[in-house]
Design a protein around this motif. Structure first.
Motif, mmCIF file in Angstrom:
data_model
loop_
_atom_site.group_PDB
_atom_site.id
_atom_site.type_symbol
_atom_site.label_atom_id
_atom_site.label_comp_id
_atom_site.label_asym_id
_atom_site.label_seq_id
_atom_site.Cartn_x
_atom_site.Cartn_y
_atom_site.Cartn_z
ATOM 1 N N GLU A 114 0.525 -0.791 0.564
ATOM 2 C CA GLU A 114 -0.330 0.116 -0.120
ATOM 3 C C GLU A 114 0.814 1.533 -0.439
ATOM 4 N N THR A 152 -6.474 2.261 3.671
ATOM 5 C CA THR A 152 -6.602 1.573 4.369
ATOM 6 C C THR A 152 -6.983 1.585 5.737
ATOM 7 N N ARG A 153 -5.549 1.717 6.448
ATOM 8 C CA ARG A 153 -5.557 1.309 6.872
ATOM 9 C C ARG A 153 -4.115 2.048 8.436
ATOM 10 N N ALA A 185 -1.147 -2.637 12.254
ATOM 11 C CA ALA A 185 -2.409 -2.679 11.420
ATOM 12 C C ALA A 185 -3.027 -1.929 11.422
ATOM 13 N N PRO A 232 -7.317 -0.858 10.774
ATOM 14 C CA PRO A 232 -8.175 -0.192 9.695
ATOM 15 C C PRO A 232 -8.763 0.922 10.049
ATOM 16 N N VAL A 233 -8.369 2.077 9.261
ATOM 17 C CA VAL A 233 -8.969 3.113 9.415
ATOM 18 C C VAL A 233 -10.317 3.371 10.226
ATOM 19 N N SER A 234 -10.985 2.202 9.693
ATOM 20 C CA SER A 234 -12.533 2.327 10.182
ATOM 21 C C SER A 234 -13.343 1.702 11.527
ATOM 22 N N ARG A 235 -11.566 0.774 12.184
ATOM 23 C CA ARG A 235 -11.768 0.794 13.266
ATOM 24 C C ARG A 235 -11.230 1.938 14.753
ATOM 25 N N TRP A 292 -8.138 2.256 18.851
ATOM 26 C CA TRP A 292 -9.407 2.092 18.200
ATOM 27 C C TRP A 292 -9.292 1.225 19.629
ATOM 28 N N ALA A 294 -14.491 6.989 6.495
ATOM 29 C CA ALA A 294 -14.417 5.877 6.704
ATOM 30 C C ALA A 294 -16.091 5.482 7.623
#
Length: 197
Positions: free
Chosen positions: A39, A69-70, A94, A96-99, A128, A192
């Motif tokens: 990435e 994404t991360r 790592a 995830p941005v969504s977490r 997180w 996200a």
């Protein structure tokens, strides 16, 4: 096994910054490269820290790298082998941005009455849910003559990572870089969150 050279996913400016920090740059970049898994890095923040105790100097380097994404976190610390020779430990995570649950920004300013002040320091605390800190203290009651043991009381707080950058230590350019990283991270989290609706 021969060491690998970091891939082109690591921007040249980030490589230069890690190299300037002077703390095992090949180890730091190699660990970041493995975590990136191809990435590209959109934004980054490098934080070097040196601490002292009675007999030793301890170095620590943190790299935060934001991809599409991360959020990647690389920590490198001094260590000592059993034979007393110097060593280092590199850890990566790592997320995830969504977490990411929250980003707390603390901004210190000088002369706040003049156009909102001049930024002098910033702390970025990212949570997180992986680590929590528990601050305990003896519980007390309202009776000043009470001798009973009332146990403990405390506060549980998220404590995943916090990075502080101060203009007086790292310089104004590092502080502007930290603010840009905070903006990029906040925007990524907003995207996200919008994607989940």
């Amino acid at each position: 096994m021969t060491p690998t050279t970091p891939t082109t996913g690591i921007p040249e400016a980030l490589r230069d910054e890690v190299t300037r920090a002077g703390y095992y740059p090949e180890l730091v970049l190699g660990t970041l490269d493995v975590s990136l898994a191809g990435e590209a890095v959109d934004c980054d923040l490098v934080q070097a820290e040196t601490t002292f105790d009675d007999t030793d100097v301890h170095r620590h380097l943190t790299v935060l790298a934001l991809t599409r994404t991360r959020l990647l976190i690389v920590h490198v610390d001094d260590a000592v082998r059993e034979d007393g020779a110097p060593a280092a430990v590199a850890t990566s995570e790592a997320v995830p941005v969504s977490r990411i649950r929250s980003v707390a920004l603390t901004r210190g300013v000088a002369a706040p009455a003049v156009h909102g002040g001049r930024l002098t320091e910033m702390t970025i605390a990212i949570s997180w849910g992986a680590v929590r800190r528990l601050d305990l203290e003896p519980a007390a009651c309202g009776d000043p003559s009470c001798q009973a043991d009332h146990g403990l009381t405390g506060v549980s707080m998220p404590d995943d990572i916090a990075v502080r950058v101060a203009a007086g230590v790292e310089g104004d350019e590092a502080l502007q870089h930290a603010e840009a990283f905070a903006r990029a991270l906040s925007a990524a989290i907003a995207r996200a969150a919008g994607a989940e609706l």
